[in-house]
Design an enzyme around this catalytic site. Structure first.
Site, PDB file in Angstrom:
ATOM      1  N   TRP A 325       0.836  -1.201   0.000  1.00 25.86           N
ATOM      2  CA  TRP A 325       0.000   0.000   0.000  1.00 25.86           C
ATOM      3  C   TRP A 325       0.871   1.251   0.000  1.00 25.86           C
ATOM      4  O   TRP A 325       0.529   2.265  -0.613  1.00 25.86           O
ATOM      5  CB  TRP A 325      -0.899  -0.007   1.241  1.00 25.86           C
ATOM      6  CG  TRP A 325      -1.744   1.221   1.401  1.00 25.86           C
ATOM      7  CD1 TRP A 325      -3.000   1.429   0.921  1.00 25.86           C
ATOM      8  CD2 TRP A 325      -1.395   2.443   2.091  1.00 25.86           C
ATOM      9  NE1 TRP A 325      -3.462   2.689   1.268  1.00 25.86           N
ATOM     10  CE2 TRP A 325      -2.495   3.335   1.982  1.00 25.86           C
ATOM     11  CE3 TRP A 325      -0.265   2.860   2.794  1.00 25.86           C
ATOM     12  CZ2 TRP A 325      -2.493   4.603   2.549  1.00 25.86           C
ATOM     13  CZ3 TRP A 325      -0.264   4.126   3.355  1.00 25.86           C
ATOM     14  CH2 TRP A 325      -1.359   4.988   3.238  1.00 25.86           C
ATOM     15  N   HIS A 326       2.018   1.178   0.680  1.00 33.99           N
ATOM     16  CA  HIS A 326       2.873   2.354   0.807  1.00 33.99           C
ATOM     17  C   HIS A 326       3.589   2.712  -0.492  1.00 33.99           C
ATOM     18  O   HIS A 326       3.959   3.877  -0.689  1.00 33.99           O
ATOM     19  CB  HIS A 326       3.910   2.146   1.912  1.00 33.99           C
ATOM     20  CG  HIS A 326       3.356   2.333   3.294  1.00 33.99           C
ATOM     21  ND1 HIS A 326       2.733   1.327   3.987  1.00 33.99           N
ATOM     22  CD2 HIS A 326       3.321   3.420   4.103  1.00 33.99           C
ATOM     23  CE1 HIS A 326       2.346   1.778   5.168  1.00 33.99           C
ATOM     24  NE2 HIS A 326       2.680   3.049   5.256  1.00 33.99           N
ATOM     25  N   GLY A 327       3.801   1.765  -1.358  1.00 30.85           N
ATOM     26  CA  GLY A 327       4.480   2.127  -2.591  1.00 30.85           C
ATOM     27  C   GLY A 327       4.787   0.939  -3.469  1.00 30.85           C
ATOM     28  O   GLY A 327       4.856  -0.204  -3.005  1.00 30.85           O
TER      29      GLY A 327
END
Length: 476
Positions: A325-327
């Protein structure tokens, strides 16, 4: 528009005055003002991407109504899937297309098949991961009959795009935030004052802590092959406080700003670096995302029920998905994998709920055992943060390996000023660890003390704040 920008310094008072003193006779007009202000706030970055928010809002608004109206479970499920596919489709295309395209090309090249690159020049819309998850919570809760769908389209659109937390959270649940748009709001001086104090504390963490740490962190990570181990340790140490000051600072400003308009957002950080184990850390770090994954992914998968194999599977799924989700980078996936490894022993030994109270509750000082627990948890977290910050997996492994060198005992050569600011932060947060933010004051506090704190932190921000930098989590 950045919270720490001149434009926001003008924007916020204008919206505040219009909201409370010009358009305060009609709730619907107030909500329309918030919607308009939110679109201006987001469109200040790039007006073109407003179409994504508007389209997602329309889809979820009508899907919610259709889900309630439908009498067949199969049709309800189809409508939910449509909502999820639209939101995750936008998120997947803008955030992950190039990652999957590049990974596929690399996989074919590895087995001897040369294929041309088919990546695209895609601009990642600011905050797409945040507002996507926020609006998905609405349709999921409507489908699960936890929330009645709204017919007030202005309130719903304002909920999706509410400017204080639009681009970097907290990721609010529809069950908490949406009903607040239905109720007539009255100006509360005490809440507004506390909101301003929380904004001030957030600006201190962002401008003084995070932005000063960023200068050293960027220099160390860009030149890590030429650094000794003590400098590398400080680079990682400062990054731990950079990301904390940056992200929790944004959350403080968002929560404080929302309170100026009569809204209560959830607390997103609860002093996570005072945690005694990784499970406690994740109950205190980015709480809105952690609880989102818990409720909408971990529990539907079975949570911690069942045998050890299902517990292990679910733990790795939720942490790896959180990393992804973060990258769109393997570094984030490994960061999630490391945190799963840290968390797993606590879960299997049924010690993941061991530290649910505030540390040293009722005491001013901590004991040696608690110092050791905090120290171990922080070091494990710091190692994981290296993978979060590094540009590649190779860089992260080389950086971590270089820490285990005799030069760790040498005198660091990097600028140590951020350490002084961190030493200002820690005592305040320790004393306030049972309160919602660092500058929270009881009504009975001495007025001269309050004004001393205001002037003190204003001066610190003005004289020792670093050059303004974008918030880290804007890229997520």
């Amino acid at each position: 528009m950045l919270f720490n920008s001149f434009e926001f310094l003008i924007f916020l008072p204008v919206v505040f005055v219009l909201y409370w003193f010009v358009l305060n006779k009609s709730l619907r007009i107030q909500n329309l003002l918030l919607l308009t202000a939110s679109y201006v706030f987001y469109g200040w970055w790039d007006w073109r991407f407003l179409s994504l928010i508007v389209f997602s809002s329309f889809i979820d608004y009508f899907c919610g109504l259709a889900i309630e109206k439908s009498t067949r479970s199969g049709k309800k499920k189809i409508l939910l899937i449509i909502s999820l596919l639209v939101n995750l489709g936008f998120l997947g295309f803008f955030k992950y297309f190039n990652f999957f395209a590049g990974s596929l090309q690399q996989a074919f090249n590895t087995i001897g098949y040369e294929i041309d690159s088919f990546t695209l020049d895609i601009v990642l819309p600011v905050g797409i991961s945040f507002y996507t998850f926020q609006t998905m919570s609405y349709t999921i809760d409507v489908y699960n009959a936890k929330l009645k769908p709204t017919r007030d389209i202005i309130s719903f659109f304002a909920f999706v795009s509410f400017f204080p937390q639009l681009v970097a959270g907290p990721i609010e649940r529809a069950t908490n935030l949406l009903p607040q748009f239905y109720k007539k709001r009255k100006f509360n001086y005490a809440e507004a004052s506390d909101g301003l104090r929380q904004i001030l504390w957030g600006l201190f963490k962002k401008i003084v802590i995070a932005d000063n740490c960023a200068i050293v962190v960027n220099m160390v990570f860009d030149n890590y092959t030429d650094m000794n181990a003590s400098d590398l340790f400080l680079g990682a140490f400062f990054f731990a406080f950079q990301i904390y000051g940056d992200f929790s600072g944004y959350s403080d400003i968002a929560i404080g700003t929302a309170r100026l308009f009569g809204f209560n957002l959830m607390q997103n950080f609860k002093y996570p670096y005072f945690s005694r184990d990784i499970a406690e850390f994740w109950r205190r770090w980015h709480i809105s995302l952690s609880t989102w994954f818990r409720d909408y992914l971990y529990i539907p998968l079975g949570g911690s029920k069942g045998g050890n194999s299902s517990k292990i599977r679910n733990t790795f799924i939720i942490f790896i998905v959180s990393g992804f989700w973060h990258g769109a980078n393997w570094t984030f996936i490994i960061w999630g994998f490391l945190n799963a490894l840290y968390f797993l022993p606590l879960l299997l030994l049924k010690k993941n709920r061991m530290n649910t109270n505030t540390i040293a509750e009722g005491r001013l000082f901590i004991n040696f055992k608690e110092i050791g627990q905090i120290g171990i948890t922080f070091i494990l977290t710091l190692i994981a943060w290296i993978f979060f910050r590094a540009a590649s997996v190779t860089e992260a492994f080389n950086y971590t390996k270089s820490l285990f060198d005799i030069s760790i005992l040498s005198v660091p050569s990097v600028d140590m000023k951020p350490l002084l600011y961190i030493l200002m932060l820690i005592p305040v947060e320790w004393l306030q660890r049972n309160r919602t933010h660092g500058l929270y004051l009881h009504n009975g506090e001495i007025p001269i003390l309050r004004w001393f704190l205001y002037v003190f932190f204003f001066c610190i921000i003005f004289f020792f704040g670093a050059k303004s930098q974008s918030f880290i989590y804007f890229q997520f």
